[in-house]
Design a protein around this motif. Sequence first.
Motif, PDB file in Angstrom:
ATOM      1  N   ALA A  38       0.829  -1.207   0.000  1.00 41.12           N
ATOM      2  CA  ALA A  38       0.000   0.000   0.000  1.00 41.12           C
ATOM      3  C   ALA A  38       0.862   1.255   0.000  1.00 41.12           C
ATOM      4  CB  ALA A  38      -0.925  -0.004   1.218  1.00 41.12           C
ATOM      5  N   VAL A  77      -3.142   5.270  -0.146  1.00 40.24           N
ATOM      6  CA  VAL A  77      -3.584   3.869  -0.174  1.00 40.24           C
ATOM      7  C   VAL A  77      -3.326   3.247   1.192  1.00 40.24           C
ATOM      8  CG1 VAL A  77      -3.420   1.652  -1.365  1.00 40.24           C
ATOM      9  CG2 VAL A  77      -2.943   3.780  -2.613  1.00 40.24           C
ATOM     10  N   ALA A  79      -4.009  -0.433   3.548  1.00 39.41           N
ATOM     11  CA  ALA A  79      -4.430  -1.833   3.554  1.00 39.41           C
ATOM     12  C   ALA A  79      -5.502  -2.039   4.615  1.00 39.41           C
ATOM     13  CB  ALA A  79      -3.232  -2.734   3.822  1.00 39.41           C
ATOM     14  N   LEU A  93      -7.404  -2.991  -0.591  1.00 39.51           N
ATOM     15  CA  LEU A  93      -6.599  -1.773  -0.679  1.00 39.51           C
ATOM     16  C   LEU A  93      -7.564  -0.605  -0.877  1.00 39.51           C
ATOM     17  CD1 LEU A  93      -3.687  -2.925  -3.037  1.00 39.51           C
ATOM     18  CD2 LEU A  93      -3.650  -2.722  -0.539  1.00 39.51           C
TER      19      LEU A  93
END
Length: 672
Positions: A38, A77, A79, A93
């Motif tokens: 990520a 981004v 996780a 994600l």
Amino acid sequence: MGNFQKLSLALVGLIIGGSVVACDDGRSKADNAAKELASAISALDVGSIAFDGKDAAAANDQLKEVFKALEPAKPAVAAGDMKLEGDTATVPLNYSWKIGSGEWKYSVSTQLKKSGDTWRATWNPAMLVPELAEGEILSKAAESPQRADILGAGGAQLVAYRPVVNVGIDKPQVGGGDIAAAATKLAQLVGVDEAAYVKQVEASGAEAFVTAITLRDDGNRTVSDEQIAAIPGARSIRDSLPLAPTRTFARAVLGSVAQASAEQIEKSGGVLSAGDVTGNGGLEQQYDAQLRGTDKVVIRAQKAGLTTAEIKAAPQDPRRTVFEVPAKPGVPVKTTLDPKLQQWAEDVLGKVGPASAIVALRPSSGAVLAAASGPGSNGYNTAMLGQYAPGSTFKIVDSLALIRNGMTPDSKVECTPTLTVDGRTFKNAEGYPAGSLGSVTLRDAFAHSCNTAFISTRDAVSQAQLESAATSLGVAVEAPALGAAAFLGSVPGEAEGTEHAASMIGQGKVLLSPLAAAVMAGSVAKGAPVSPVLVLAPDAGAPAATAPTATAVPTMDATSPAQGSDASPSATALAPAKTSDKPVTAAEAAALADMMRAVVTSGHAGFLASVPGAPVGAKTGTAEFGKENPPKTHAWIVAVHGDLAVAVFVEDGGLGATTSGPLLKEFLTQAG
């Protein structure tokens, strides 16, 4: 502790430790791998990530190609919660992008597989964008809404879309002809730099239309369509642009609109792109965000290498929209400018050679009705930003300070031909009437503008009292409701000897702009300090202005046409006070109005007696500047006429009464 106890604790530790090992199913390492993935996607660089089924360098190249159209934006981004089944982990994600004025959020699922002691992400384009297929990339298209107008008093359109023609060379239409020769002929016809235009045409693509000049299509064009069409490849394409009624109308105040330059695009931080129009100077630049609104932005997924021709030829759009930000139209900027008064002011100044200005405002409301800078100002906003010694117009401030110290318009003062202070000799203006010398009333000294009479009272008025009187009349204080950059005046609170004496006749370090001078006169008419207003508060929800506000005090520089009389070109004016600590009262203003009226009835502004309508009160001013002998002078006059206050200024203009006075009379007569 006995041996048995030690053995028991050791067994407990072994059991607990064994249970931890038994429960460690690899989740922590898988979690770490997901977080690293990520973070790498957030940086748009996955070159260090180990993938299952894809070389890291190849994956990195593909990621950059997919997201290239969104540069310089990068996603955030994170996780999500992992689902672990043996040697396979599934993790969401969660993406968040800032796209234009919107936020694009989505979630995709990706798998990680355990290989030995390592967890590897399974490469799939759909881990970047939902349902993205192999060989697809993103594209971005923006569409600007129509720019909002700048409005004047009564909703009059000051800046609105008006017809123009873009004159240029359409390269495909030149055929086999000499493109350079055609570009040269067109440049000569429309009056642009020949070499620069030829270079621009030659450097553009084979299918390009290269604009040489944009002309107003208002029936007054000096170049006809027939003349343009006679040149091979030359064309005139009709369009519309946000324009004022004329090229010069309030240009220094309003600014202009043009396509964004490379420098503006770079400084915008992604807000502007090639082809966007943006404000240059004045209100168009200060309120650019409000006027421009926000673009419609469409993000699409499409086959890499898809051409415009293929899109047009397809029975239906081969692209699919994955995100869209709707356009928000711009919000008009509403001003108090009166189109007729502004145009009249500009017409009056049209024949003046030096830098000049006329400012007219309505004392009752503070509304700025006209802020005109003459052609000699060369585009500079002399009306609002000029910094000049105000000369004898400042005797309005002196008189207020004297009245507060016990004098009245009928109090006697001594008007002598000359007066020497600390070795410096002060005198009255050339042609001062001998009959007005001697022991005269303060009213008469004001009406005939006797310098020596006011300087002789310097010991009765401290410099701090002058500063206080100035702020009482709205000078050198902030104007929070003005809504535009302006110089509001500067009056030092401390001065001794000749400098204090010079302040008594509006010289030394005392500086006003024409706007500040009009405010000073307007405060007399209102009987209270005037706080000027030019831009009305925007409608709810409109973006705020980002340019300097009226509380800013520009610094004089050597390139500005606005130079004070005795001030150094590099000097910085004093910052304005927040508000006046002792506002002028109605009684004080009535005494000042009586004296301003005497300038017309018995002083040297008698030419204003014939102005129709309400009686005119005025004060002239002549301010010396420079080191020539005899010195050059700025010419000033301020006046009140009913609910109208006006300041007229001419740099290097001689005497206020003989230079600025006739301009004022012409303006007031037209204003009615």
